[in-house]
Design an enzyme around this catalytic site. Sequence first.
Site, mmCIF file in Angstrom:
data_model
loop_
_atom_site.group_PDB
_atom_site.id
_atom_site.type_symbol
_atom_site.label_atom_id
_atom_site.label_comp_id
_atom_site.label_asym_id
_atom_site.label_seq_id
_atom_site.Cartn_x
_atom_site.Cartn_y
_atom_site.Cartn_z
ATOM 1 C CD GLU A 12 -2.169 -1.883 2.014
ATOM 2 O OE1 GLU A 12 -3.134 -3.013 2.244
ATOM 3 O OE2 GLU A 12 -0.615 -2.378 2.466
ATOM 4 C CG ASP A 85 -2.180 -3.145 6.062
ATOM 5 O OD1 ASP A 85 -1.031 -3.408 5.319
ATOM 6 O OD2 ASP A 85 -2.765 -2.194 5.450
ATOM 7 C CG ASP A 87 -7.341 -5.173 7.410
ATOM 8 O OD1 ASP A 87 -6.851 -5.412 5.582
ATOM 9 O OD2 ASP A 87 -7.040 -4.510 7.862
ATOM 10 C CD GLU A 89 -11.386 -1.187 3.748
ATOM 11 O OE1 GLU A 89 -11.607 -0.188 2.547
ATOM 12 O OE2 GLU A 89 -11.575 -2.584 3.890
ATOM 13 C CE1 TYR A 308 -2.176 -3.740 9.097
ATOM 14 C CE2 TYR A 308 -4.093 -5.754 9.790
ATOM 15 C CZ TYR A 308 -3.501 -4.317 8.978
ATOM 16 O OH TYR A 308 -4.761 -3.292 8.067
ATOM 17 N NE ARG A 310 -6.605 0.655 10.204
ATOM 18 C CZ ARG A 310 -5.265 1.020 9.788
ATOM 19 N NH1 ARG A 310 -4.433 0.175 9.032
ATOM 20 N NH2 ARG A 310 -4.655 2.206 9.593
ATOM 21 C CG HIS A 354 -5.299 -10.463 12.156
ATOM 22 N ND1 HIS A 354 -6.499 -9.475 12.191
ATOM 23 C CD2 HIS A 354 -5.752 -10.525 11.138
ATOM 24 C CE1 HIS A 354 -6.579 -8.634 10.852
ATOM 25 N NE2 HIS A 354 -6.327 -9.485 10.389
#
Length: 663
Positions: A12, A85, A87, A89, A308, A310, A354
């Site tokens: 990203e 990332d 997740d 998203e 990470y 989130r 996660h």
Amino acid sequence: MAKEKKSLVIVESPTKAKTISKILGKDFAVIPSMGHLIDLPQRKLGVDVENGFEPAYVVIKGRKKLLAQLKKESKGKDAVYMATDPDREGEAIGWNIKSWAFKNKEVSRVVFHEITASAVKTAFEHAREFNQNMIQAQIGRRVLDRIVGYMLSPLLWKKIAPRLSAGRVQSVALRLIVERERQIRSFIPQEYWEIEAELKKNTIAPESPGTGLFAAKLDKIEDKKVEIKTKEDADGIVNDLAGKSFSVADIKEREKKRFPDPPFITSTLQQDSFNKLKFSATRTMILAQQLYEGIDIGEEGPVGLITYMRTDSTHVAPEAIKEVRGFIGEKFGKDYLPETPNVYKVKKFAQEAHEAIRPTFVPNTPEKMKHYLDEDQYRLYELIYNRFVASQMTPARSLVVTVTINAEKYLFSVSGTTPVFEGFTALYKKNEEEEAEKKKLPPLTKGELLDLVRVLPSQHFTKPPPRFSDSSLIKLLEEEGIGRPSTYAPIIHTLVMRDYVQRIKGYFHPTELGEKVCDLLVTYFPKVMDVKFTAQLEEKLDGIEDGSTDRVKVLQEFYDPFKAGVEFAQNNVQKEVITTDQVCDKCGKPMVIKWGRKGKFLSCSAFPECKNSKSITSGVQCPAPGCAGELIQRRSKRGVFYGCSAYPACTFISKTLPEPKES
């Protein structure tokens, strides 16, 4: 001639690209996508509600060149990897880029939760296909949020003012803030009194520290819980206590264990960051992103210092547990290390893949990293580091002594705490633990007579519930199941930027505009604004990811009654007109209050025939020397501020409204 790189890796951000490029070496070209390149269109719904709620994605304005560059970079490469990332998203960003730029090319998905050499290389060794459940879950949330925002916002434009917005989770958070404010306004304080007796040991042993003074609170009168409501009642008790004999009736001792908290997840990091560092949720996430993506630490170059950020999982990788246990044993000793690792409960629907937020390498202590971090980065890293290490330490133990004291029919009580073993608090203390350690008592024995130094009555009033801060709002949202880790900071940011709430000394105050928006939505969409309904909907959306729920079914069940509600509201909502006692100085018609992009203002009621308008001043004179203007509340991208009505002749601005000048 330089050798052509064999593989393309897409991430990203430029910082993340720099860190990963160093790890992977010369055979990999690492290119940033700068986040989303593909999304729903800005100026239309972009969702086919009649055919499975399919999104009509488009390339985001200004991103076509970047998408073309990624496609060009892939030519001649042996492999393309999507390292966005880990997740929903990130999965969706990668999938959308693949679908638009690499339709006929095989793209592998790599996932890592920390940007370290071992984690990144392991991820590339275990590259996988895209997770369609994660993608469908992200599409479901994105489509649902678009439907709510796109269909509710026009109602706000019609009723209140243009350019306002509503959101599925944002509006429920606003309701919580508004309802709390109304509880505060309607609260009627109730008077009550407390009585303390300041007491002293008759004799102080030479080896006993301190003066032997301590205070005990009146707890019972004739075995009934004391309630003192007036000064007259308090004075009567004080007079009655004069000359009475005080003695120790009972002493109870118990050892109390305080266990460490789990390592941070997104919500608890934001809460503790606000409570201990006074960082907003947005500031916390910006700093955490920097620590995750990579910090240049000298000869090693950029290294991701935390995992990470989130996440809603307290899971910790076995190798990280082994590393931190070794560190604790070496630095603190065996008494601080539990026999087996501490394990923490993972809440329902947490993404098990996660990890909790932790340092990527325990030997990188805050002290060692301080030279490479700015002050705020260091403070947040220290908070994350200490919380993680403390989470694998032994409990703190303290001796709690509770003493009851008789004065005939009056019973007083006092508790004191003496630390026995500090355990995890050697590294990480809560504020209340620091306060508890201050409460110590002199050595007392049952039946011992005490000297009364004085009786201390004190008046108090019951207090309303406190306003929400970043910390308390996030805590409530999490407890109620509203929103998910990645949404808390953006929700708060949007409420402030839209001027629905103002952050004053760290606490949220709803604005007049925020209350009007809330009331309209609650009136016409009580279900959408209901906390329990929103939480149940969150669970259904989470169910898409684990494959237990169908995306189209969830959206259809929500959409049908929601659409009916929108149609009813459209036919019944009337534009609110607030007429003032001021008249237009151009046409003589009454002036009305309206809301615009920069806040509330006065407009001629004859608009559009008469376009006269003017600002609403605060009534506070501008403090700039020689200026006769008054201060006006304004809004910008940075939030609310106060500027002079004489602008541009006077450029005075202030974040808060100054005290009026004395005449």
